[in-house]
Design a protein around this motif. Structure first.
Motif, PDB file in Angstrom:
ATOM      1  N   ASN A  10     -13.979  71.410-101.909  1.00 34.63           N
ATOM      2  CA  ASN A  10     -14.339  70.013-101.549  1.00 34.63           C
ATOM      3  C   ASN A  10     -14.141  68.938-101.235  1.00 34.63           C
ATOM      4  O   ASN A  10     -14.158  67.810-101.567  1.00 34.63           O
ATOM      5  CB  ASN A  10     -15.710  70.710-102.397  1.00 34.63           C
ATOM      6  N   ALA A  11     -12.697  68.923-102.025  1.00 33.69           N
ATOM      7  CA  ALA A  11     -11.393  67.997-101.809  1.00 33.69           C
ATOM      8  C   ALA A  11     -11.265  67.222-100.312  1.00 33.69           C
ATOM      9  O   ALA A  11     -10.891  67.974 -99.368  1.00 33.69           O
ATOM     10  CB  ALA A  11      -9.956  68.284-102.299  1.00 33.69           C
ATOM     11  N   LYS A  12     -11.492  65.737-100.229  1.00 35.02           N
ATOM     12  CA  LYS A  12     -10.521  64.877 -98.971  1.00 35.02           C
ATOM     13  C   LYS A  12     -10.172  64.931 -98.816  1.00 35.02           C
ATOM     14  O   LYS A  12      -9.173  64.339 -98.743  1.00 35.02           O
ATOM     15  CB  LYS A  12     -11.985  64.562 -98.836  1.00 35.02           C
ATOM     16  N   HIS A  13      -9.501  64.444-101.058  1.00 31.45           N
ATOM     17  CA  HIS A  13      -8.091  63.841-100.503  1.00 31.45           C
ATOM     18  C   HIS A  13      -6.890  64.537-101.573  1.00 31.45           C
ATOM     19  O   HIS A  13      -7.873  64.761-102.984  1.00 31.45           O
ATOM     20  CB  HIS A  13      -8.551  62.400-100.957  1.00 31.45           C
ATOM     21  N   VAL A  20      -5.255  69.879 -96.569  1.00 29.17           N
ATOM     22  CA  VAL A  20      -6.072  68.661 -96.820  1.00 29.17           C
ATOM     23  C   VAL A  20      -4.644  67.388 -97.632  1.00 29.17           C
ATOM     24  O   VAL A  20      -3.948  67.736 -97.782  1.00 29.17           O
ATOM     25  CB  VAL A  20      -6.475  68.891 -98.783  1.00 29.17           C
ATOM     26  N   GLU A  80     -14.215  65.617-105.008  1.00 33.70           N
ATOM     27  CA  GLU A  80     -13.870  64.945-103.689  1.00 33.70           C
ATOM     28  C   GLU A  80     -12.209  63.930-103.166  1.00 33.70           C
ATOM     29  O   GLU A  80     -11.491  64.583-102.348  1.00 33.70           O
ATOM     30  CB  GLU A  80     -14.350  63.858-102.807  1.00 33.70           C
ATOM     31  N   ILE A  81     -11.770  64.088-104.951  1.00 31.17           N
ATOM     32  CA  ILE A  81     -10.431  63.367-105.241  1.00 31.17           C
ATOM     33  C   ILE A  81      -9.953  64.248-106.121  1.00 31.17           C
ATOM     34  O   ILE A  81     -10.530  64.262-106.844  1.00 31.17           O
ATOM     35  CB  ILE A  81     -10.802  62.236-105.532  1.00 31.17           C
ATOM     36  N   SER A  87      -9.792  72.794-104.821  1.00 24.37           N
ATOM     37  CA  SER A  87      -9.268  71.462-103.288  1.00 24.37           C
ATOM     38  C   SER A  87     -10.486  71.947-102.130  1.00 24.37           C
ATOM     39  O   SER A  87     -10.652  70.913-101.479  1.00 24.37           O
ATOM     40  CB  SER A  87      -8.260  71.515-103.139  1.00 24.37           C
TER      41      SER A  87
END
Lengths: 176, 250, 351
Positions: C296-299, C322, C247-248, C294
């Motif tokens: 599933n990345a939130k950031h 993102v 997620e990060i 990325s």
């Protein structure tokens, strides 16, 4: 067991060499390791320090910030690094050159008059290796024989006569 | 019909971009005659950097490299070190060799780099349209010395052969001119000697050729040759400044 | 295979010799000097040439000469020296010559310092000289990888007829790690374009970067950019670590990636789903690898030893889908794992 080791002192005291001995010990024991010197003006007589990581996992950051084993050979290095030792860590201090005494109760300090011991035993310049001897004894990180093999690898054949004096220094450190 | 005069094989059969009356053509020909006579065209690599000679890669039949401004001696060093048995020459103007490339010139000379440098001294930057060169004579009018070279502002000309002759790595430092038939003959001998030095691995050879630039001097070709004789030769005397084979002959 | 301890700088030198590098031209500058010293000791024995040049400018032009002659040639320096070499690098790229250039980066700008830095990222990937051109840029993060990438750099430079750079830093150059030298897998190809003497058997070869006709010059640039396109499509490289559910996503290269990895491990221990993407080729930039990592990345957190020089490349890669933050140290400071960890935890919403 993973170790983050920091060695510090003046340029010319063999800080980087002592770190190299530990690094080669790691190599011989087939561990993951890194050796990182401070570099630059330090090598011309200022302060020198050296980070050594020994691990069973690949090494991430090779720069040791909070060591679990610290070796210091002068006052400024002691002041700079003693507070960074991880709780439960060990510090090996050349008490000939470092007057300070540590008040932390969460680390173990070994005061070895390494420079004086070196002079007394005709091993001038080997205070660093005396401290390494003490370090391997107290931490159990390497066997004495591993240090010998490391020295054999580091010291070029034409200077092979230097191996025995170095091993003598290791022994002095271990027995202190 | 018997052929009595031919273009050297190592000189490409193309029209050159040089201005009428410019002496580059003569010097190109002399180099190619030497290359032909020594039978080394297939083993020669020429390097021309920036300046009027920048397109000389189209004129020499041997392998050619176009180098950055002033860097020909460094490029030549790279080629020669990689291929020590080949012949390597550079062809450089005064701005290139004695201003922006002074460092490369001096150090390839002092290393005794086994190369030949043909140095065209016409006291001016030709390609860019006539600015002051490191060899521009005191008082000479150029685009950037419109009132004549004032030595209190712009300093003095560099005498390259004299300067380089002090270096131990130099085998030959000779200044020649291509303003007359006898001088052209001497110039060819000097170029030949330079290439012979390379063959015998004697080290660094430089042949400085006093040349004309009628266009940027604002003179016709004949006047230009006269100026070379009248103004340039007194400041840049012709002659051999260093020749290590001269000692051997004694 | 025997494990040996080697400094990064020495490993690069040894790897170059094993990759068939025949000419090395260098100039002393900290923190890469061991590389030249190693070459001085070994090159002659290996049948090659070591020459200490009079300047960085001369060194890169000697490389131009040796590369023109058809041999593998290399130079190395550190940041201020690379700026000096940029003229020659532009000419080498414009002349379609292969070579390898090493930059063991130090803090800048100006004379800067001598401690590790990554502040030449933009220079290496976007502007290593005047004109439209690119160089291949590899960013190793261990001494072993320096060896592997150097061999690759020579092969790729030859294949694509362009300069390749190893973008290292003082930390990698100075540190020792165990290394193994794999049996040479280097691939040398014929160079019919080389100016090594016609032998009177072929038309003369010309190494040149001058085209006074704009149509002609444009064509040479367009041809080069076609090759660049192949590189961008087929030769990007990146390493991922725990990115599947990350997620990060931390993006870092070179020595900083090692620090970032330590931080990612600690973040996982603290319950934050962190992962790491480590670009190995900085040009061509591994866009699709970053997009994938990325998913599933939130950031995304970019971390470097500079003021955020890679941030825009990452933003463009994910098309700003993102949010991208930055944490870095500069001037020769190496970020601490704890500093990066704090930033990850902050972005991950941990207390």
């Amino acid at each position: 067991m993973n170790h983050e080791i920091l060695l510090a002192g003046f340029g010319g005291q063999g800080i980087l060499f002592a770190g190299k001995v530990l690094a080669y010990c790691g190599l011989i024991d087939n561990r993951e390791l890194s050796w990182l010197p401070s570099y630059g003006p330090e090598m011309r007589g200022g302060t020198a320090n050296c980070s050594v990581c020994i691990s069973d996992e690949p090494i991430g950051c090779p720069q040791v910030i909070d060591p679990d084993l610290l070796m210091v050979m002068n006052g400024p290095s002691y002041d700079k690094f003693i507070g960074n030792v991880k709780p439960g860590g060990k510090a090996f201090i050349d008490s000939t050159l470092v007057e300070q005494k540590c008040e932390r109760s969460d680390i173990e300090c070994f005061y070895v008059p390494a420079s004086q011991l070196a002079i007394d035993n005709g091993l001038e310049g080997s205070a660093n290796i005396i401290l390494i001897g003490k370090m391997i004894k107290e931490s159990g990180i390497f066997e004495e024989q591993t240090v010998r093999k490391a020295l054999e690898k580091i010291i070029p054949p034409k200077r092979a006569h230097l191996i025995e004096p170095n091993m003598k220094a290791v022994k002095i450190g271990m027995d202190f | 019909m018997a052929v009595v005069f031919e273009k050297p094989h190592s000189l490409c059969d193309v029209s050159m971009h040089y201005c009428p009356g410019c002496t580059h053509g003569i010097v190109h020909r002399l180099i190619c005659e030497v290359i032909d006579e020594m039978g080394i065209e297939g083993d020669t690599i020429g390097i021309c950097p920036v300046g009027c000679s920048v397109m000389a890669y189209d004129y020499f039949n041997c392998d050619m490299i176009e180098a950055p401004h002033g860097r020909a001696p460094a490029v030549a060093t790279g080629v020669k070190r990689a291929l020590p048995d080949k012949y390597v020459f550079t062809y450089q103007g005064d701005g290139d060799l004695a201003a922006i490339g002074t460092c490369e010139t001096v150090h390839s000379a002092t290393r005794g780099e086994n190369i030949v440098i043909i140095f065209i001294n016409n006291t001016i930057y030709g390609m860019t349209g006539g600015q002051m060169a490191p060899t521009t004579l005191p008082g000479q009018v150029t685009q950037t010395t419109p009132f004549g070279r004032d030595t209190s502002v712009a300093g003095f000309p560099i005498r390259v052969c004299e300067m380089l002759s002090t270096l131990d790595g130099v085998a030959l430092a000779q200044r020649v001119s291509v303003d007359s038939v006898p001088n052209i003959k001497t110039a060819k001998k000097a170029i030949r000697k330079a290439f012979e030095n390379q063959k015998e691995k004697r080290g660094f050879s430089i042949v400085e050729v006093l040349s004309t630039c009628p266009t940027n001097w604002g003179l016709d070709p004949i006047e230009a040759l006269e100026r070379l004789r009248k103004d340039m030769i007194p400041y840049f005397p012709l002659g051999v400044y260093k020749d290590i084979t001269a000692k051997e002959d004694k | 295979m025997e494990r040996n301890l080697m400094k990064g700088n020495e490993a690069l030198a040894e790897a170059a010799i094993r990759a068939g590098c025949k000419c090395f031209f260098g100039y002393p500058i900290t923190p890469q000097t061991e590389l030249s010293a190693y070459m001085a000791k070994r090159m002659a024995k290996a049948g090659g040439v070591f020459l200490q040049a009079e300047s960085e400018v001369a060194a890169i032009n000697m490389v131009l000469g040796a590369a023109s002659a058809g041999v593998r040639a290399m130079t190395s320096s550190s940041s201020p020296g690379i700026s000096l070499k940029s003229e020659g690098i532009s000419y080498i790229a414009a002349s379609d010559l292969p070579c390898v250039i090493i930059n063991v980066q130090r803090g800048g700008p100006g004379l800067g310092g001598i401690q590790p830095s990554q502040a030449d990222y933009l220079q290496a990937t976007k502007g290593l000289g005047h004109g439209d051109f690119q160089v291949l840029v590899y960013a190793p993060s261990s001494v072993q990888e320096m060896i592997n990438l150097l061999t690759k750099a020579f092969d790729m430079a030859d294949e694509f007829r362009m300069p390749a750079m190893i973008l290292a830093d003082g930390l990698l150059g100075q540190m020792m790690e165990p290394v193994e030298f794999p049996e040479a897998k280097t691939h040398q190809i014929p160079k019919p374009w080389a100016t090594n003497g016609t032998g009177m058997k072929r038309k003369h070869n010309i190494i040149n970067s001058l085209y006074l006709t704009p149509e002609e010059l444009e064509k040479t640039v367009l041809d080069r950019y076609k090759r660049y396109e192949v590189l961008e499509n087929e030769h990007t490289e990146a390493e991922t670590y725990l990115t599947e559910d990350a997620e990060i996503l931390v993006a870092a290269y070179g020595a900083t990636a090692r620090v970032a990895k330590s931080a990612v491990i600690k973040a996982r221990e603290a319950g934050v789903k962190a992962g790491l993407i480590r670009p190995i080729t900085l040009w061509p930039f591994p866009k699709k690898e970053i997009v994938k990592a990325s998913e599933n990345a939130k950031h995304i957190l970019v971390t470097e030893m500079n003021m955020g020089q890679m941030v825009d490349d990452v933003k463009l890669a994910v098309e700003c889908r993102v949010p991208v933050s930055f944490f870095g140290r500069t001037g020769g400071m190496v970020p601490k794992p704890s500093e990066i960890l704090d930033k990850i935890l902050e972005l991950g919403g941990a207390e």
